[in-house]
Design a protein around this motif. Structure first.
Motif, PDB file in Angstrom:
ATOM      1  N   LEU A 141       0.824  -1.218   0.000  1.00 29.29           N
ATOM      2  CA  LEU A 141       0.000   0.000   0.000  1.00 29.29           C
ATOM      3  C   LEU A 141       0.856   1.266   0.000  1.00 29.29           C
ATOM      4  O   LEU A 141       1.851   1.347   0.732  1.00 29.29           O
ATOM      5  CB  LEU A 141      -0.906   0.022   1.238  1.00 29.29           C
ATOM      6  CG  LEU A 141      -2.052  -0.982   1.280  1.00 29.29           C
ATOM      7  CD1 LEU A 141      -2.800  -0.854   2.612  1.00 29.29           C
ATOM      8  CD2 LEU A 141      -3.015  -0.757   0.124  1.00 29.29           C
ATOM      9  N   LYS A 142       0.434   2.235  -0.831  1.00 29.01           N
ATOM     10  CA  LYS A 142       1.125   3.531  -0.875  1.00 29.01           C
ATOM     11  C   LYS A 142       0.198   4.673  -0.500  1.00 29.01           C
ATOM     12  O   LYS A 142       0.601   5.642   0.106  1.00 29.01           O
ATOM     13  CB  LYS A 142       1.684   3.785  -2.288  1.00 29.01           C
ATOM     14  CG  LYS A 142       2.876   2.913  -2.651  1.00 29.01           C
ATOM     15  CD  LYS A 142       3.495   3.341  -3.981  1.00 29.01           C
ATOM     16  CE  LYS A 142       2.500   3.192  -5.128  1.00 29.01           C
ATOM     17  NZ  LYS A 142       3.071   3.248  -6.463  1.00 29.01           N
ATOM     18  N   LYS A 143      -1.035   4.582  -0.952  1.00 28.47           N
ATOM     19  CA  LYS A 143      -1.950   5.682  -0.668  1.00 28.47           C
ATOM     20  C   LYS A 143      -3.394   5.209  -0.560  1.00 28.47           C
ATOM     21  O   LYS A 143      -3.718   4.079  -0.955  1.00 28.47           O
ATOM     22  CB  LYS A 143      -1.826   6.797  -1.711  1.00 28.47           C
ATOM     23  CG  LYS A 143      -1.668   6.345  -3.171  1.00 28.47           C
ATOM     24  CD  LYS A 143      -1.656   7.511  -4.118  1.00 28.47           C
ATOM     25  CE  LYS A 143      -0.314   8.175  -4.332  1.00 28.47           C
ATOM     26  NZ  LYS A 143       0.657   7.456  -5.138  1.00 28.47           N
ATOM     27  N   ALA A 144      -4.211   6.109   0.001  1.00 26.30           N
ATOM     28  CA  ALA A 144      -5.644   5.826   0.097  1.00 26.30           C
ATOM     29  C   ALA A 144      -6.422   7.087  -0.213  1.00 26.30           C
ATOM     30  O   ALA A 144      -5.975   8.199   0.099  1.00 26.30           O
ATOM     31  CB  ALA A 144      -5.992   5.315   1.493  1.00 26.30           C
ATOM     32  N   PHE A 145      -7.577   6.911  -0.838  1.00 26.51           N
ATOM     33  CA  PHE A 145      -8.498   8.018  -1.063  1.00 26.51           C
ATOM     34  C   PHE A 145      -9.639   7.840  -0.086  1.00 26.51           C
ATOM     35  O   PHE A 145     -10.330   6.814  -0.096  1.00 26.51           O
ATOM     36  CB  PHE A 145      -9.010   8.009  -2.501  1.00 26.51           C
ATOM     37  CG  PHE A 145      -7.888   8.009  -3.497  1.00 26.51           C
ATOM     38  CD1 PHE A 145      -6.865   8.949  -3.396  1.00 26.51           C
ATOM     39  CD2 PHE A 145      -7.839   7.068  -4.509  1.00 26.51           C
ATOM     40  CE1 PHE A 145      -5.810   8.944  -4.282  1.00 26.51           C
ATOM     41  CE2 PHE A 145      -6.778   7.054  -5.409  1.00 26.51           C
ATOM     42  CZ  PHE A 145      -5.764   7.997  -5.298  1.00 26.51           C
ATOM     43  N   ILE A 146      -9.793   8.818   0.782  1.00 27.64           N
ATOM     44  CA  ILE A 146     -10.763   8.687   1.856  1.00 27.64           C
ATOM     45  C   ILE A 146     -11.804   9.779   1.709  1.00 27.64           C
ATOM     46  O   ILE A 146     -11.479  10.967   1.623  1.00 27.64           O
ATOM     47  CB  ILE A 146     -10.075   8.781   3.244  1.00 27.64           C
ATOM     48  CG1 ILE A 146      -8.963   7.736   3.373  1.00 27.64           C
ATOM     49  CG2 ILE A 146     -11.095   8.660   4.362  1.00 27.64           C
ATOM     50  CD1 ILE A 146      -9.411   6.291   3.421  1.00 27.64           C
ATOM     51  N   GLY A 147     -13.064   9.355   1.690  1.00 27.37           N
ATOM     52  CA  GLY A 147     -14.137  10.343   1.539  1.00 27.37           C
ATOM     53  C   GLY A 147     -15.491   9.743   1.857  1.00 27.37           C
ATOM     54  O   GLY A 147     -15.577   8.722   2.535  1.00 27.37           O
ATOM     55  N   ALA A 148     -16.530  10.393   1.371  1.00 25.26           N
ATOM     56  CA  ALA A 148     -17.945  10.019   1.538  1.00 25.26           C
ATOM     57  C   ALA A 148     -18.491  10.341   2.928  1.00 25.26           C
ATOM     58  O   ALA A 148     -19.699  10.347   3.124  1.00 25.26           O
ATOM     59  CB  ALA A 148     -18.219   8.551   1.185  1.00 25.26           C
ATOM     60  N   GLU A 149     -17.636  10.579   3.882  1.00 25.26           N
ATOM     61  CA  GLU A 149     -18.073  11.024   5.209  1.00 25.26           C
ATOM     62  C   GLU A 149     -17.094  12.113   5.619  1.00 25.26           C
ATOM     63  O   GLU A 149     -15.915  12.015   5.302  1.00 25.26           O
ATOM     64  CB  GLU A 149     -17.923   9.896   6.249  1.00 25.26           C
ATOM     65  CG  GLU A 149     -18.850   8.727   6.082  1.00 25.26           C
ATOM     66  CD  GLU A 149     -18.394   7.516   6.912  1.00 25.26           C
ATOM     67  OE1 GLU A 149     -17.445   7.652   7.719  1.00 25.26           O
ATOM     68  OE2 GLU A 149     -18.989   6.449   6.737  1.00 25.26           O
ATOM     69  N   PRO A 150     -17.588  13.123   6.332  1.00 25.62           N
ATOM     70  CA  PRO A 150     -16.630  14.123   6.813  1.00 25.62           C
ATOM     71  C   PRO A 150     -15.699  13.512   7.860  1.00 25.62           C
ATOM     72  O   PRO A 150     -16.112  12.645   8.625  1.00 25.62           O
ATOM     73  CB  PRO A 150     -17.506  15.209   7.453  1.00 25.62           C
ATOM     74  CG  PRO A 150     -18.906  14.749   7.367  1.00 25.62           C
ATOM     75  CD  PRO A 150     -18.956  13.388   6.770  1.00 25.62           C
ATOM     76  N   TYR A 151     -14.449  13.917   7.852  1.00 23.65           N
ATOM     77  CA  TYR A 151     -13.513  13.450   8.872  1.00 23.65           C
ATOM     78  C   TYR A 151     -12.478  14.529   9.130  1.00 23.65           C
ATOM     79  O   TYR A 151     -12.381  15.499   8.386  1.00 23.65           O
ATOM     80  CB  TYR A 151     -12.864  12.123   8.467  1.00 23.65           C
ATOM     81  CG  TYR A 151     -12.011  12.138   7.209  1.00 23.65           C
ATOM     82  CD1 TYR A 151     -12.599  12.190   5.958  1.00 23.65           C
ATOM     83  CD2 TYR A 151     -10.633  12.091   7.281  1.00 23.65           C
ATOM     84  CE1 TYR A 151     -11.822  12.196   4.806  1.00 23.65           C
ATOM     85  CE2 TYR A 151      -9.846  12.083   6.139  1.00 23.65           C
ATOM     86  CZ  TYR A 151     -10.450  12.138   4.898  1.00 23.65           C
ATOM     87  OH  TYR A 151      -9.685  12.144   3.761  1.00 23.65           O
ATOM     88  N   THR A 152     -11.742  14.358  10.172  1.00 24.91           N
ATOM     89  CA  THR A 152     -10.817  15.416  10.581  1.00 24.91           C
ATOM     90  C   THR A 152      -9.388  15.122  10.132  1.00 24.91           C
ATOM     91  O   THR A 152      -9.061  14.019   9.704  1.00 24.91           O
ATOM     92  CB  THR A 152     -10.791  15.548  12.112  1.00 24.91           C
ATOM     93  OG1 THR A 152     -10.377  14.284  12.652  1.00 24.91           O
ATOM     94  CG2 THR A 152     -12.157  15.899  12.676  1.00 24.91           C
ATOM     95  N   GLU A 153      -8.565  16.146  10.274  1.00 27.34           N
ATOM     96  CA  GLU A 153      -7.139  16.027   9.977  1.00 27.34           C
ATOM     97  C   GLU A 153      -6.501  14.964  10.890  1.00 27.34           C
ATOM     98  O   GLU A 153      -5.629  14.211  10.474  1.00 27.34           O
ATOM     99  CB  GLU A 153      -6.495  17.411  10.215  1.00 27.34           C
ATOM    100  CG  GLU A 153      -5.165  17.635   9.544  1.00 27.34           C
ATOM    101  CD  GLU A 153      -5.140  17.371   8.043  1.00 27.34           C
ATOM    102  OE1 GLU A 153      -6.122  17.709   7.332  1.00 27.34           O
ATOM    103  OE2 GLU A 153      -4.135  16.800   7.570  1.00 27.34           O
ATOM    104  N   GLU A 154      -6.992  14.880  12.126  1.00 24.57           N
ATOM    105  CA  GLU A 154      -6.466  13.902  13.088  1.00 24.57           C
ATOM    106  C   GLU A 154      -6.709  12.479  12.583  1.00 24.57           C
ATOM    107  O   GLU A 154      -5.862  11.599  12.720  1.00 24.57           O
ATOM    108  CB  GLU A 154      -7.136  14.058  14.462  1.00 24.57           C
ATOM    109  CG  GLU A 154      -6.741  15.313  15.229  1.00 24.57           C
ATOM    110  CD  GLU A 154      -7.304  16.597  14.638  1.00 24.57           C
ATOM    111  OE1 GLU A 154      -8.426  16.539  14.063  1.00 24.57           O
ATOM    112  OE2 GLU A 154      -6.652  17.644  14.723  1.00 24.57           O
TER     113      GLU A 154
END
Lengths: 149, 430
Positions: free
Chosen positions: B205-218
């Motif tokens: 794994l190198k990267k992930a695209f995270i979305g569809a729900e709001p989330y924080t920088e933490e």
């Protein structure tokens, strides 16, 4: 014994709803202290984040009023105060008497003062409980007697 | 790295000219083909001729989520059904969902924008993308899928859940990128830990695209540290294309919103007035290239701000900041859409419940409903309160499909603000 006679045996407990959080009991007892109300006896039943505090105070009606004025959820629960013989089987005798006469006990708690053991019982049928207890020879205390113990 | 360098680095002045041309075309298109917009424009006293500059869009009426629901199933369709090739809907649990139609060109455009997003994070055709979003009516998985295929990425359409299988696929096919919700990404990293898998050593794994729900920088940091990858924030909504409306570049500092496809405004959600650039408000989007279902001034209800300074990556499309909330009250809890009004309706229908209540969301996705009880039912019996409490939990679970924790409170213990009470407190850590 008619109903009006029986009402003198109604010992009034102040029941208060309290959230299980710091300072709740202090708040309630503070209100009572400010109003010169003396707590004779206390029991707390708690469950799932809240509890019900039941208090025997020297002036239940006044306590009810001052708590209500402070928007504290309060109600009055009538209980039977019965003296328990200070010997093995004392409590059993009372419980059996009530059970034999189909009186359901919701809550019971006891206290000992001046060498007398008093049981406060919340029952399904107040009048029936008092009559049967008295007929079986138990000493049922009137409210004023209970407050003097 | 660019997918479409010319479009992505277009001169701002050129971009605005392009936007105006496309905006005029879009406004004319809906005015001629969508009775809903004819009526709306008439009420607002505007016609397509009133659009001379980009700022003139402010004279045009908004389109809201309730307009979309009212127009269900096809009231906002602007082209003949024969030219529609895809339907998606929003994930409403009660009432009508929002239906969104795509023409072949719309699908291609969505994939094109997605391809830009992927390439700007460094994805190439050598990558293997495991798509852990739900395939179906929800736009999340399919738009990503099409975009990745365009780039030439090997796509594994895994869908969400079944962590054992996800891990097997990752190992056997050397997955380098995955696409998931923040909740699932966190869950999955815990899962790997419990299996004794060290993603840095055992996976590619190198990267992930995270979305569809709001989330924080933490949360981003947490996922990055747990998996040893770069996480890129993704913004989209089913009413637009789904994912790929805005996306982070290699600098991971705000999401470039594709302004050649969407005209963005930031408004004060209370008054509807536009806010100066850089101020935080509700994002309003107008589609500029859509054929099947163009939307004029769609109120996304998402709260963000425009980042004004140019990005080091060289793209001229402005960035939006991480979404900090929604202007309306819809909650997404454990993937289910919940409206506080549903909770209110249930509570108010139960004898023994008082007037005030509050919904607290915390932890990963835990919901607590605090309800004041009605003192007139208080009889001093703790059992009766427990019964009331359990009854509320059951009734809420029936309505919202999520089983919340219920706390009974003394009447008057919840704060009553002036006017509208604050019903929802979102303290979630994602």
């Amino acid at each position: 014994m008619d109903r009006t006679e029986l009402t003198k045996y109604q010992v009034k407990l102040i029941a208060i709803f309290a959230e299980n959080k710091i300072g709740e009991l202090a708040r309630v007892s503070g209100v009572l202290a400010e109003n010169q109300l003396n707590i004779r006896w206390v029991t707390i039943a708690s469950s799932n984040g809240f509890g019900v505090v039941k208090l025997l105070v020297n002036d239940p009606m006044k306590a009810f009023e001052v708590l209500q004025k402070k928007s504290i959820p309060v109600t009055i629960v009538n209980v039977v105060a019965v003296e328990v013989e200070d010997k093995p089987g004392g409590l059993y005798a009372i419980a059996k008497c009530l059970a034999d006469n189909k009186v359901n006990v919701h809550n019971a708690s006891g206290y000992v003062a001046k060498n007398r053991a008093i049981l406060l019982v919340e029952v399904s049928d107040f009048n029936s409980a008092v009559s049967h207890l008295q007929n079986s020879g138990f000493k049922v205390l009137s409210e004023s007697e209970a407050l003097q113990v | 790295m660019y997918w479409d360098k010319e479009s992505e680095t277009i001169d701002r002045e050129e971009l605005e000219k392009l936007q105006l041309r496309r905006l005029k075309k879009t406004v004319k298109h809906v005015f001629e083909n969508v009775p809903f917009y004819q009526e709306k424009f008439k009420q607002a006293g505007v016609t397509p001729k009133d659009l001379r500059t980009l700022e003139d869009i402010r004279r045009f009426p908004f389109t809201t989520a309730s307009d979309l629901r009212a127009a269900y199933p096809d009231g906002l369709l602007a082209i003949d059904k024969d030219h529609v090739i895809r339907l998606h809907t929003s994930s409403g649990t009660t009432g009508k969902p929002k239906a969104v139609f795509f023409s072949a060109k719309d699908i291609d455009n969505a994939a094109e924008l997605m391809a830009r997003c992927l390439v700007m994070t460094g994805v190439t055709k050598s990558d293997v993308l495991q798509n852990m979003m739900t395939y179906g009516l929800f736009t999340g998985a399919l738009v990503m899928h099409y975009g990745a295929e365009k780039v030439g990425v090997l796509v594994i359409p895994a869908g969400p859940g079944n962590s054992e299988r996800q891990l097997m696929l990752m190992r056997d096919f050397n997955t380098t990128v995955f696409h998931a919700t923040p909740t699932y990404a966190l869950y999955f990293s815990d899962f790997l830990e419990s299996k004794g898998v060290d993603p840095r050593k055992d996976l590619k794994l190198k990267k992930a695209f995270i979305g569809a729900e709001p989330y924080t920088e933490e949360t981003r940091k947490k996922i990055e540290t747990a998996l040893g990858i770069d996480v890129y924030n993704s913004y989209g909504l089913s009413e637009m294309n789904g994912p790929g409306v805005a996306f982070e570049c290699e600098y991971k500092n705000g999401m470039h919103l594709w302004e050649d496809n969407f005209l963005m405004e930031i408004i004060n959600p209370e008054t509807g007035e536009p806010l100066p650039e850089g101020e935080k408000g509700e994002l309003v989007l107008t589609t500029l290239c859509r054929e099947a279902m163009p939307l004029i001034r769609y109120r996304t209800r998402d709260i963000t701000s425009i980042i004004t300074e140019p990005c080091k990556c060289g793209r001229t499309h402005r960035r939006i900041a991480r979404i900090t909330g929604r202007s309306d009250d819809m909650l997404i809890v454990r993937g289910v859409n919940i409206f506080p009004q549903q909770i209110e309706r249930v509570l108010m229908g139960i004898r023994g419940v008082g007037r005030n209540y509050q919904i607290i969301l915390q932890g990963l996705d835990e919901m607590t409903v605090q309800a004041e009880f009605d003192p007139s039912v208080f009889d001093g019996q703790v059992e009766h309160l427990v019964q009331l409490q359990n009854h509320i939990v059951d009734k809420l679970a029936e309505e919202i499909l999520v089983r919340p924790k219920v706390e009974l409170l003394s009447p008057g213990s919840l704060p009553v603000s002036e006017g509208k009470a604050k019903r929802v407190i979102d303290k979630r850590t994602i």
